[in-house]
Design a protein around this motif. Sequence first.
Motif, PDB file in Angstrom:
ATOM      1  N   ILE A  39      55.576 -19.480  -0.937  1.00 60.45           N
ATOM      2  CA  ILE A  39      55.491 -19.208   0.459  1.00 60.45           C
ATOM      3  C   ILE A  39      56.483 -20.327   1.469  1.00 60.45           C
ATOM      4  O   ILE A  39      55.984 -21.447   1.219  1.00 60.45           O
ATOM      5  CB  ILE A  39      54.132 -19.057   1.010  1.00 60.45           C
ATOM      6  N   ALA A  40      57.439 -19.786   1.824  1.00 65.83           N
ATOM      7  CA  ALA A  40      58.506 -20.898   2.443  1.00 65.83           C
ATOM      8  C   ALA A  40      58.513 -20.378   3.858  1.00 65.83           C
ATOM      9  O   ALA A  40      59.002 -19.456   4.160  1.00 65.83           O
ATOM     10  CB  ALA A  40      59.852 -20.922   2.133  1.00 65.83           C
ATOM     11  N   LYS A  41      57.777 -21.219   5.031  1.00 66.15           N
ATOM     12  CA  LYS A  41      57.762 -20.817   6.172  1.00 66.15           C
ATOM     13  C   LYS A  41      58.999 -21.374   7.044  1.00 66.15           C
ATOM     14  O   LYS A  41      59.007 -22.772   7.107  1.00 66.15           O
ATOM     15  CB  LYS A  41      56.316 -21.178   6.979  1.00 66.15           C
ATOM     16  N   THR A  78      60.546 -22.003  10.835  1.00 60.89           N
ATOM     17  CA  THR A  78      60.634 -21.827  12.301  1.00 60.89           C
ATOM     18  C   THR A  78      61.991 -21.946  12.882  1.00 60.89           C
ATOM     19  O   THR A  78      62.643 -22.856  12.508  1.00 60.89           O
ATOM     20  CB  THR A  78      59.735 -23.003  13.213  1.00 60.89           C
ATOM     21  N   GLN A 103      58.973 -11.415   8.986  1.00 60.76           N
ATOM     22  CA  GLN A 103      58.782 -12.091  10.419  1.00 60.76           C
ATOM     23  C   GLN A 103      57.496 -11.658  11.077  1.00 60.76           C
ATOM     24  O   GLN A 103      56.900 -10.760  10.893  1.00 60.76           O
ATOM     25  CB  GLN A 103      60.112 -11.441  11.324  1.00 60.76           C
ATOM     26  N   ASP A 104      56.956 -12.930  11.647  1.00 62.32           N
ATOM     27  CA  ASP A 104      55.668 -12.843  12.303  1.00 62.32           C
ATOM     28  C   ASP A 104      55.836 -11.655  13.394  1.00 62.32           C
ATOM     29  O   ASP A 104      56.876 -11.968  14.281  1.00 62.32           O
ATOM     30  CB  ASP A 104      55.278 -14.147  12.982  1.00 62.32           C
ATOM     31  N   MET A 129      59.031 -17.261  13.865  1.00 67.82           N
ATOM     32  CA  MET A 129      58.447 -17.749  12.428  1.00 67.82           C
ATOM     33  C   MET A 129      58.847 -16.595  11.321  1.00 67.82           C
ATOM     34  O   MET A 129      58.485 -15.194  11.526  1.00 67.82           O
ATOM     35  CB  MET A 129      56.936 -17.564  12.560  1.00 67.82           C
ATOM     36  N   SER A 161      58.986 -15.991   7.180  1.00 64.60           N
ATOM     37  CA  SER A 161      58.364 -16.648   5.745  1.00 64.60           C
ATOM     38  C   SER A 161      58.943 -15.899   4.564  1.00 64.60           C
ATOM     39  O   SER A 161      59.034 -14.573   4.656  1.00 64.60           O
ATOM     40  CB  SER A 161      56.939 -16.363   5.754  1.00 64.60           C
ATOM     41  N   VAL A 164      58.527 -14.812   0.779  1.00 64.27           N
ATOM     42  CA  VAL A 164      57.402 -14.756  -0.158  1.00 64.27           C
ATOM     43  C   VAL A 164      57.917 -14.291  -1.189  1.00 64.27           C
ATOM     44  O   VAL A 164      58.635 -13.441  -1.692  1.00 64.27           O
ATOM     45  CB  VAL A 164      56.417 -13.814   0.430  1.00 64.27           C
ATOM     46  N   MET A 182      61.188 -26.886   7.094  1.00 62.27           N
ATOM     47  CA  MET A 182      60.604 -25.642   6.282  1.00 62.27           C
ATOM     48  C   MET A 182      59.229 -26.229   6.020  1.00 62.27           C
ATOM     49  O   MET A 182      59.204 -27.579   5.362  1.00 62.27           O
ATOM     50  CB  MET A 182      61.482 -25.172   5.287  1.00 62.27           C
ATOM     51  N   GLU A 183      58.229 -25.338   5.897  1.00 65.93           N
ATOM     52  CA  GLU A 183      56.989 -25.625   5.215  1.00 65.93           C
ATOM     53  C   GLU A 183      56.873 -24.889   3.893  1.00 65.93           C
ATOM     54  O   GLU A 183      57.100 -23.783   3.973  1.00 65.93           O
ATOM     55  CB  GLU A 183      55.927 -25.098   6.203  1.00 65.93           C
TER      56      GLU A 183
END
Length: 95
Positions: free
Chosen positions: A5-7, A9, A42-43, A49, A51, A53, A86-87
């Motif tokens: 999972i690469a978040k 912003t 996309q959030d 945001m 991500s 997956v 990136m998280e």
Amino acid sequence: MIKVIAKLTIKEDKIEELKSIIPELVAETRKEDGCLSYQLFQDVKNKKMLSFVEDWESNEALQRHMNSKHFQEAMPKIAELQEKEMELSVCTLVI
């Protein structure tokens, strides 16, 4: 199985530019040996945001992906569009 999972912003004015870069990365990645799933979400509340997956057969398959030409070329472009770093979470299946 490995789940990534690469978040991201993304800067608000760069979201559409990101969306123009991603299709090639996704298409090439989905062809890779060991790639089970590779999607970008996309959030719904915060459009900045996004991500990735990802599901990989093994850590070796993930490492091959991270060393692939298309990944190596896309990452610097994506980094330029980010508001912050990136998280990244790399997980193994528990249940």
